[in-house]
Design a protein around this motif. Structure first.
Motif, short mmCIF file in Angstrom:
data_model
loop_
_atom_site.label_atom_id
_atom_site.label_comp_id
_atom_site.label_asym_id
_atom_site.label_seq_id
_atom_site.Cartn_x
_atom_site.Cartn_y
_atom_site.Cartn_z
N GLY A 189 45.83 29.82 32.59
CA GLY A 189 45.48 31.18 32.17
C GLY A 189 44.06 31.56 32.56
N VAL A 190 43.11 30.66 32.32
CA VAL A 190 41.70 30.98 32.60
C VAL A 190 41.45 31.14 34.09
CG1 VAL A 190 39.35 30.07 32.49
CG2 VAL A 190 40.84 29.92 30.49
N ILE A 191 41.92 30.17 34.88
CA ILE A 191 41.67 30.23 36.32
C ILE A 191 42.43 31.40 36.95
CG2 ILE A 191 41.98 29.02 38.51
CD1 ILE A 191 41.37 26.45 37.13
N SER A 192 43.67 31.64 36.51
CA SER A 192 44.43 32.76 37.04
C SER A 192 43.73 34.08 36.74
CB SER A 192 45.84 32.76 36.45
OG SER A 192 46.58 33.88 36.91
N TYR A 193 43.21 34.22 35.53
CA TYR A 193 42.50 35.45 35.18
C TYR A 193 41.22 35.59 36.00
CZ TYR A 193 39.78 38.79 32.43
OH TYR A 193 39.03 39.86 32.04
N THR A 194 40.50 34.49 36.18
CA THR A 194 39.26 34.54 36.96
C THR A 194 39.52 34.96 38.40
OG1 THR A 194 38.32 32.79 35.58
CG2 THR A 194 37.26 33.20 37.69
N VAL A 195 40.56 34.40 39.00
CA VAL A 195 40.88 34.74 40.39
C VAL A 195 41.33 36.19 40.49
CG1 VAL A 195 42.39 34.24 42.34
CG2 VAL A 195 41.42 32.37 41.01
N SER A 196 42.12 36.64 39.50
CA SER A 196 42.59 38.04 39.56
C SER A 196 41.43 39.02 39.46
CB SER A 196 43.60 38.28 38.43
OG SER A 196 42.96 38.18 37.16
N GLN A 197 40.33 38.63 38.81
CA GLN A 197 39.17 39.49 38.73
C GLN A 197 38.42 39.60 40.07
OE1 GLN A 197 38.36 41.37 35.84
NE2 GLN A 197 40.44 40.62 35.49
N CYS A 198 38.75 38.69 40.98
CA CYS A 198 38.12 38.71 42.30
C CYS A 198 38.93 39.53 43.31
CB CYS A 198 37.93 37.29 42.82
SG CYS A 198 36.86 36.26 41.81
N GLN A 199 39.88 40.30 42.84
CA GLN A 199 40.74 41.06 43.75
C GLN A 199 39.92 42.04 44.60
OE1 GLN A 199 44.27 42.60 41.96
NE2 GLN A 199 44.61 44.15 43.53
N ARG A 200 38.91 42.66 44.01
CA ARG A 200 38.06 43.58 44.78
C ARG A 200 37.32 42.84 45.88
NH1 ARG A 200 35.60 48.57 44.07
NH2 ARG A 200 33.53 48.77 45.01
N GLU A 201 36.77 41.67 45.56
CA GLU A 201 36.06 40.87 46.57
C GLU A 201 37.00 40.45 47.69
OE1 GLU A 201 33.88 36.49 46.98
OE2 GLU A 201 34.27 37.34 44.99
N ILE A 202 38.23 40.06 47.32
CA ILE A 202 39.20 39.66 48.35
C ILE A 202 39.52 40.84 49.26
CG2 ILE A 202 41.58 38.90 48.70
CD1 ILE A 202 41.32 37.25 46.13
N GLY A 203 39.69 42.03 48.66
CA GLY A 203 39.97 43.22 49.47
C GLY A 203 38.84 43.53 50.43
N ILE A 204 37.59 43.42 49.97
CA ILE A 204 36.44 43.68 50.84
C ILE A 204 36.41 42.71 52.01
CG2 ILE A 204 33.92 43.66 50.94
CD1 ILE A 204 33.90 44.72 48.08
N ARG A 205 36.65 41.43 51.72
CA ARG A 205 36.64 40.43 52.79
C ARG A 205 37.73 40.71 53.83
NH1 ARG A 205 33.69 35.74 51.87
NH2 ARG A 205 32.71 35.60 49.80
N LEU A 206 38.89 41.12 53.36
CA LEU A 206 39.98 41.42 54.29
C LEU A 206 39.66 42.66 55.14
CD1 LEU A 206 43.10 40.73 52.01
CD2 LEU A 206 42.20 39.28 53.85
N VAL A 207 39.04 43.67 54.51
CA VAL A 207 38.67 44.88 55.24
C VAL A 207 37.64 44.56 56.32
CG1 VAL A 207 37.48 47.10 55.03
CG2 VAL A 207 39.28 46.48 53.41
N LEU A 208 36.72 43.65 56.01
CA LEU A 208 35.67 43.29 56.97
C LEU A 208 36.16 42.34 58.05
CD1 LEU A 208 32.62 42.87 54.55
CD2 LEU A 208 33.17 44.81 56.06
N GLY A 209 37.45 41.97 58.01
CA GLY A 209 38.02 41.18 59.10
C GLY A 209 38.26 39.71 58.78
N ALA A 210 38.09 39.32 57.54
CA ALA A 210 38.33 37.92 57.20
C ALA A 210 39.82 37.60 57.30
CB ALA A 210 37.83 37.63 55.79
N GLN A 211 40.13 36.40 57.74
CA GLN A 211 41.51 35.96 57.84
C GLN A 211 42.05 35.60 56.46
OE1 GLN A 211 43.35 36.03 60.69
NE2 GLN A 211 41.54 36.99 61.65
N GLY A 212 43.33 35.93 56.25
CA GLY A 212 43.94 35.64 54.94
C GLY A 212 43.91 34.17 54.60
#
Length: 215
Positions: free
Chosen positions: A110-133
């Protein structure tokens, strides 16, 4: 005749064998108080059956009909009775340990899943800037693994200290069982990786424009 025999656990296999001296049954020693008992041990494939016990009684009474035949038990009964209290304690501890492990797994996920889900904005920014999935996924898994390793290291250190309290309940087994510690540690790390992978994988399938607006 003088000889040395194996250790005899008088009070159960979990207790240390006491020092025992065997005297010939007809020899009297006025200087040493002793408890004189006579025990016969019989080995048979029919041991424990009522028919075999009746034959033993008849054999004894054919020699002397006044001799009592008391405390007739199989070795399995003796062994089970000596471990009854310890077995009950270990079963209760096992149930408590299983519940604690289940709660730990749920909490970690629960804790780790919640922490990672809070990083969704960061993941989106990295993907927009060209980072590989794949690179983003590896980054998230590494972070989850580091968190899990720190927690497992602390948990193992605490377990090594607390398991010493259980030494009196164990015999023939070390409290610091490496296989058990390694299995639990591997399970918790696997749960942490799974808790990191699922929300990270889900976040990478979200439209980057939506992820950037995620709060």
């Amino acid at each position: 005749m003088i000889g040395v025999v194996q250790d005899v656990h008088e009070k159960g296999v979990q207790e240390k064998a006491p020092e025992i001296v065997y005297w010939p049954p007809l020899l009297r020693n006025p200087f040493v108080p002793v408890v004189r008992t006579v025990t016969f041990v019989m080995r048979s494939e029919r041991m424990g059956t009522e028919g075999f016990l009746n034959e033993v009684r008849q054999a004894v009474w054919s020699v002397n009909s006044t001799l009592p035949l008391a405390s007739v038990r199989t070795m399995q009964e003796v062994y089970g009775k000596s471990l009854a209290r310890t077995s009950f304690t270990l079963v209760m501890l096992g149930i408590a340990g299983a519940i604690a492990l289940a709660l730990g797994i749920i909490g970690i996920y629960g804790v780790i899943s919640y922490t990672v889900s809070q990083c969704q904005r960061e993941i989106g920014i990295r993907l927009v800037l060209g980072a590989q999935g794949g690179d983003v996924l590896q980054m998230v898994l590494r972070q989850g693994a580091k968190t899990a390793l720190v927690g497992v290291a602390i948990g193992i250190a605490a377990a090594l200290g607390l398991t010493e309290l259980m030494r009196s309940l164990l015999f023939g087994v070390s409290p610091q069982d490496p296989l058990t510690l390694a299995s639990v540690a591997a399970l918790l790390i696997l749960v942490a990786l799974l808790a990191s992978y699922i929300p990270a994988r889900r976040a990478m399938h979200v439209d980057p424009a939506v992820a950037l607006r995620y709060e």
